[in-house]
Design a protein around this motif. Structure first.
Motif, PDB file in Angstrom:
ATOM      1  N   PHE A  80       0.855  -1.191   0.000  1.00 52.58           N
ATOM      2  CA  PHE A  80       0.000   0.000   0.000  1.00 52.58           C
ATOM      3  C   PHE A  80       0.896   1.248   0.000  1.00 52.58           C
ATOM      4  N   PRO A  81       1.616   1.477  -1.115  1.00 54.22           N
ATOM      5  CA  PRO A  81       2.618   2.545  -1.137  1.00 54.22           C
ATOM      6  C   PRO A  81       2.014   3.941  -1.256  1.00 54.22           C
ATOM      7  N   ASP A  82       2.708   4.895  -0.653  1.00 55.02           N
ATOM      8  CA  ASP A  82       2.365   6.298  -0.824  1.00 55.02           C
ATOM      9  C   ASP A  82       2.907   6.758  -2.171  1.00 55.02           C
ATOM     10  N   PRO A  83       2.286   7.778  -2.776  1.00 54.53           N
ATOM     11  CA  PRO A  83       2.865   8.342  -4.001  1.00 54.53           C
ATOM     12  C   PRO A  83       4.267   8.876  -3.717  1.00 54.53           C
ATOM     13  N   VAL A  84       5.082   8.919  -4.742  1.00 53.12           N
ATOM     14  CA  VAL A  84       6.466   9.370  -4.605  1.00 53.12           C
ATOM     15  C   VAL A  84       6.635  10.683  -5.364  1.00 53.12           C
ATOM     16  N   GLN A  85       7.132  11.684  -4.677  1.00 50.54           N
ATOM     17  CA  GLN A  85       7.444  12.977  -5.281  1.00 50.54           C
ATOM     18  C   GLN A  85       8.953  13.003  -5.523  1.00 50.54           C
ATOM     19  N   VAL A  86       9.357  13.123  -6.790  1.00 50.87           N
ATOM     20  CA  VAL A  86      10.778  13.148  -7.125  1.00 50.87           C
ATOM     21  C   VAL A  86      11.094  14.543  -7.652  1.00 50.87           C
ATOM     22  N   ALA A  87      11.706  15.366  -6.812  1.00 54.32           N
ATOM     23  CA  ALA A  87      11.929  16.768  -7.126  1.00 54.32           C
ATOM     24  C   ALA A  87      13.194  17.022  -7.941  1.00 54.32           C
ATOM     25  N   SER A  88      14.139  16.098  -7.908  1.00 56.88           N
ATOM     26  CA  SER A  88      15.393  16.321  -8.622  1.00 56.88           C
ATOM     27  C   SER A  88      15.837  15.033  -9.306  1.00 56.88           C
ATOM     28  N   ASP A  89      16.818  15.163 -10.157  1.00 63.73           N
ATOM     29  CA  ASP A  89      17.330  13.998 -10.871  1.00 63.73           C
ATOM     30  C   ASP A  89      17.947  13.003  -9.900  1.00 63.73           C
ATOM     31  N   GLY A  90      17.822  11.725 -10.248  1.00 58.67           N
ATOM     32  CA  GLY A  90      18.410  10.678  -9.431  1.00 58.67           C
ATOM     33  C   GLY A  90      17.474   9.501  -9.311  1.00 58.67           C
ATOM     34  N   ALA A  91      17.880   8.548  -8.486  1.00 54.72           N
ATOM     35  CA  ALA A  91      17.110   7.321  -8.292  1.00 54.72           C
ATOM     36  C   ALA A  91      15.748   7.626  -7.676  1.00 54.72           C
ATOM     37  N   VAL A  92      14.741   6.911  -8.134  1.00 48.96           N
ATOM     38  CA  VAL A  92      13.402   7.025  -7.563  1.00 48.96           C
ATOM     39  C   VAL A  92      13.367   6.153  -6.306  1.00 48.96           C
ATOM     40  N   PRO A  93      13.059   6.749  -5.151  1.00 44.13           N
ATOM     41  CA  PRO A  93      13.023   5.949  -3.917  1.00 44.13           C
ATOM     42  C   PRO A  93      11.808   5.026  -3.915  1.00 44.13           C
ATOM     43  N   LEU A  94      12.037   3.762  -3.611  1.00 44.56           N
ATOM     44  CA  LEU A  94      10.970   2.761  -3.612  1.00 44.56           C
ATOM     45  C   LEU A  94      10.939   2.030  -2.282  1.00 44.56           C
ATOM     46  N   PRO A  95       9.764   1.561  -1.882  1.00 44.97           N
ATOM     47  CA  PRO A  95       9.708   0.733  -0.669  1.00 44.97           C
ATOM     48  C   PRO A  95      10.365  -0.607  -0.928  1.00 44.97           C
ATOM     49  N   PRO A  96      10.648  -1.380   0.118  1.00 49.67           N
ATOM     50  CA  PRO A  96      11.371  -2.654  -0.042  1.00 49.67           C
ATOM     51  C   PRO A  96      10.636  -3.650  -0.944  1.00 49.67           C
ATOM     52  N   TYR A  97      11.404  -4.452  -1.654  1.00 48.05           N
ATOM     53  CA  TYR A  97      10.857  -5.502  -2.516  1.00 48.05           C
ATOM     54  C   TYR A  97      10.177  -6.579  -1.681  1.00 48.05           C
ATOM     55  N   ASP A  98      10.803  -6.972  -0.600  1.00 48.08           N
ATOM     56  CA  ASP A  98      10.315  -8.052   0.240  1.00 48.08           C
ATOM     57  C   ASP A  98      10.755  -7.784   1.673  1.00 48.08           C
ATOM     58  N   ALA A  99      10.031  -8.327   2.633  1.00 50.15           N
ATOM     59  CA  ALA A  99      10.444  -8.221   4.028  1.00 50.15           C
ATOM     60  C   ALA A  99      11.566  -9.220   4.273  1.00 50.15           C
ATOM     61  N   THR A 100      12.439  -8.878   5.157  1.00 59.22           N
ATOM     62  CA  THR A 100      13.514  -9.795   5.504  1.00 59.22           C
ATOM     63  C   THR A 100      12.925 -10.956   6.288  1.00 59.22           C
ATOM     64  N   ALA A 101      13.267 -12.150   5.877  1.00 61.49           N
ATOM     65  CA  ALA A 101      12.754 -13.350   6.562  1.00 61.49           C
ATOM     66  C   ALA A 101      13.347 -13.414   7.965  1.00 61.49           C
ATOM     67  N   PRO A 102      12.516 -13.748   8.966  1.00 60.32           N
ATOM     68  CA  PRO A 102      13.068 -13.879  10.319  1.00 60.32           C
ATOM     69  C   PRO A 102      14.051 -15.040  10.381  1.00 60.32           C
ATOM     70  N   GLU A 103      15.038 -14.892  11.234  1.00 60.88           N
ATOM     71  CA  GLU A 103      16.031 -15.957  11.370  1.00 60.88           C
ATOM     72  C   GLU A 103      15.379 -17.199  11.951  1.00 60.88           C
ATOM     73  N   GLU A 104      15.734 -18.323  11.423  1.00 62.22           N
ATOM     74  CA  GLU A 104      15.179 -19.584  11.931  1.00 62.22           C
ATOM     75  C   GLU A 104      15.855 -19.920  13.252  1.00 62.22           C
ATOM     76  N   ALA A 105      15.051 -20.393  14.174  1.00 57.92           N
ATOM     77  CA  ALA A 105      15.603 -20.780  15.483  1.00 57.92           C
ATOM     78  C   ALA A 105      16.458 -22.033  15.314  1.00 57.92           C
ATOM     79  N   SER A 106      17.606 -22.031  15.953  1.00 50.09           N
ATOM     80  CA  SER A 106      18.464 -23.211  15.837  1.00 50.09           C
ATOM     81  C   SER A 106      18.000 -24.279  16.825  1.00 50.09           C
ATOM     82  N   ALA A 107      18.152 -25.537  16.444  1.00 45.47           N
ATOM     83  CA  ALA A 107      17.672 -26.660  17.272  1.00 45.47           C
ATOM     84  C   ALA A 107      18.695 -27.080  18.281  1.00 45.47           C
TER      85      ALA A 107
END
Length: 107
Positions: A80-107
């Motif tokens: 559910f991203p907010d619109p992006v305002q890009v006022a100057s030249d450069g990379a367009v900021p984007l939200p993350p592609y995926d959430a980082t997977a939580p670390e698996e608990a070791s047995a």
């Protein structure tokens, strides 16, 4: 440049960069300097699967929509991203592609 993001489940994500009235998508430049005030350039007129709607110029500013690819575990800010305002030249900021997977608990 006002960019609306349209989330879509798709592998990989290109880079988006503003360069004046042009948008560079994975190194390919799409020049929108010829879009006059109030006109609409349909997405179908642009040879890119990443454009998700028409390009228009309102009060001198370009408005466009881009497909925002995301992974299976995308965070809320990506789904559910907010619109992006890009006022100057450069990379367009984007939200993350995926959430980082939580670390698996070791047995």
């Amino acid at each position: 440049m006002q960019i609306t993001l349209s989330p879509v489940r798709r592998e990989g994500r290109p880079t988006f960069e503003r360069l004046g009235d042009a948008l560079v998508i994975d190194g390919e430049t799409f020049d929108f300097s010829g879009v006059p005030e109030g006109a609409y350039l349909p997405a179908e007129a642009v040879a890119s699967d990443w454009l998700a709607g028409p390009v228009t110029r309102i009060a001198g500013e370009l408005h466009l929509a881009l497909a925002l690819s995301h992974g299976a575990n995308a965070p809320q800010e990506t789904l559910f991203p907010d619109p992006v305002q890009v006022a100057s030249d450069g990379a367009v900021p984007l939200p993350p592609y995926d959430a980082t997977a939580p670390e698996e608990a070791s047995a």
